[in-house]
Write an enzyme that holds these catalytic residues in place. Sequence first.
Site, PDB file in Angstrom:
ATOM      1  N   SER A   1      -5.367  36.484  60.546  1.00  0.00           N
ATOM      2  CA  SER A   1      -5.185  36.838  58.942  1.00  0.00           C
ATOM      3  C   SER A   1      -4.374  38.359  58.920  1.00  0.00           C
ATOM      4  O   SER A   1      -4.116  38.625  58.167  1.00  0.00           O
ATOM      5  CB  SER A   1      -6.622  37.263  58.608  1.00  0.00           C
ATOM      6  OG  SER A   1      -6.961  35.513  57.671  1.00  0.00           O
TER       7      SER A   1
ATOM      8  N   LYS B   1     -19.997  32.273  58.217  1.00  0.00           N
ATOM      9  CA  LYS B   1     -19.550  31.871  56.510  1.00  0.00           C
ATOM     10  C   LYS B   1     -20.878  30.835  55.965  1.00  0.00           C
ATOM     11  O   LYS B   1     -20.987  31.214  55.138  1.00  0.00           O
ATOM     12  CB  LYS B   1     -18.893  30.504  56.767  1.00  0.00           C
ATOM     13  CG  LYS B   1     -17.248  31.056  56.885  1.00  0.00           C
ATOM     14  CD  LYS B   1     -16.551  29.743  58.056  1.00  0.00           C
ATOM     15  CE  LYS B   1     -15.409  30.006  57.878  1.00  0.00           C
ATOM     16  NZ  LYS B   1     -13.848  29.124  58.057  1.00  0.00           N
TER      17      LYS B   1
ATOM     18  N   ASN C   1     -15.896  31.768  52.602  1.00  0.00           N
ATOM     19  CA  ASN C   1     -14.689  33.216  53.574  1.00  0.00           C
ATOM     20  C   ASN C   1     -14.503  33.371  53.235  1.00  0.00           C
ATOM     21  O   ASN C   1     -13.689  34.567  53.540  1.00  0.00           O
ATOM     22  CB  ASN C   1     -13.995  32.263  54.152  1.00  0.00           C
ATOM     23  CG  ASN C   1     -12.558  31.134  52.777  1.00  0.00           C
ATOM     24  OD1 ASN C   1     -12.931  31.562  51.654  1.00  0.00           O
ATOM     25  ND2 ASN C   1     -11.891  31.090  53.338  1.00  0.00           N
TER      26      ASN C   1
ATOM     27  N   ASP D   1     -11.000  27.672  51.407  1.00  0.00           N
ATOM     28  CA  ASP D   1     -10.880  26.698  52.711  1.00  0.00           C
ATOM     29  C   ASP D   1     -10.909  25.566  52.216  1.00  0.00           C
ATOM     30  O   ASP D   1      -8.913  24.945  53.096  1.00  0.00           O
ATOM     31  CB  ASP D   1     -11.899  26.646  54.070  1.00  0.00           C
ATOM     32  CG  ASP D   1     -12.434  28.434  55.171  1.00  0.00           C
ATOM     33  OD1 ASP D   1     -11.108  28.253  55.166  1.00  0.00           O
ATOM     34  OD2 ASP D   1     -13.519  28.231  55.455  1.00  0.00           O
TER      35      ASP D   1
END
Length: 280
Positions: free
Chosen positions: A18, A67, A88, A103
Amino acid sequence: MVTDQYRLIGAPVAHSLSPVMHNYWFRSLEISAYYQADLVTRDELEQAVMQIRASGIKGFNVTFPHKKSILLLLDELSERARLIGAVNTVVCAGSRLIGYNTDGVGFLQGLFHHFPNLAQKQHLSVLMIGAGGAAYSVAQILSETIAERIDICNRTMEKAFHLSAACGASVLSDALTFAQAEQHLDQYQIVINTTSVGLMPEQDHLLIRLDHACRHTVFVDLIYQPRRTALLKEAERHGFPVLNGLSMLVYQGALAFQMWTQLVPDSRSMESYLENNYLS
Ligand code: ATR
C-alpha cells in the site's frame, strides 16, 4: 514540503504494498502527501487511534487484525462497513473518523477488469472457500450483484454456517464440507479462496481437488504474494482461468484514494507496475 499524511495501521505491515501504491499515485497526480505503514498491535490500537485524531492526518487504511475492532473507535460508519462489520478505510473529517469498507467493491472491480464478461451476468453460482473477515466483504458484494447462489466451505463448519446464514438473506446459500464442495464443483462459475492457507508457500496445500470443475470456472485467490498459490497453480494446470488478489489490492486502494483526494488514480497501470516489480 509534504503536507497531507496518510497511514496504514495493522500488524504485520512491513510486507504491505500500500505505501508503494499510494505514494506512487500521489507523485503522479502531483499531490503533496505521504502514506506510511505503522505497526500497531492489538494492545496499541486505541492509543494509535487517539493519536491519529489529534495529528491532523487526512485518512488511513486498516488491516489485520483491526478491521473489526476499529469499529467501536470510529464516529460514523458507511452502510456497507456496517453491513459487513469491518472497516478498511477511514476518512478523517476534522476530528470525526468515518469508516468505510472498499474491499468488496475493489474485489468486484478487479474481477470485472480481468473478466469483463462476468459484469454482464446476474445469476452466477459462487463457491467461497473460507469464512473469515475477507470472505464477508466479498460475499456481501457478490450477493448484491452477480450471484444467485453463494456456497461456503470452511475448515470450521460453524463459521461456514454463520456466513452462509448471512448470505441467505439475499441469495441461495449452503454451508458445505470440503468433500461436498469438491463433489459439486461443476455447479460453480466462480471459486474464490479467501483463506490464508496460501500465504506461506511451505504450508500451502490444496483444500479441494479440482477434478469436477467446469472448463470455464474462474478460480480466484485473494492472496497475491506469492502470485500463484497451490490452488491457482492447480487450476492453471487444469487450464482454468485464474486471478490472484493483486487486482483487489489495487482497486480497493484506488477507492480509498478517491475518498481521500477526490481524484481517480490509474489502477490499470498500477497493477502491472506492482506485478512486474514486486510479486514473486
Ligand atoms: P481474513 O480476515 O484474511 O479472512 P481470518 O478472519 O483470520 O482472516 O480468516 C482466515 C480464514 O482462513 C478462515 O476461513 C480460516 O479457517 P477457520 O475458520 O477454520 O480458522 C482459514 N484458514 C486458515 N488456516 C487454514 C488452514 N490451515 N486450513 C484451512 N483453512 C484455514
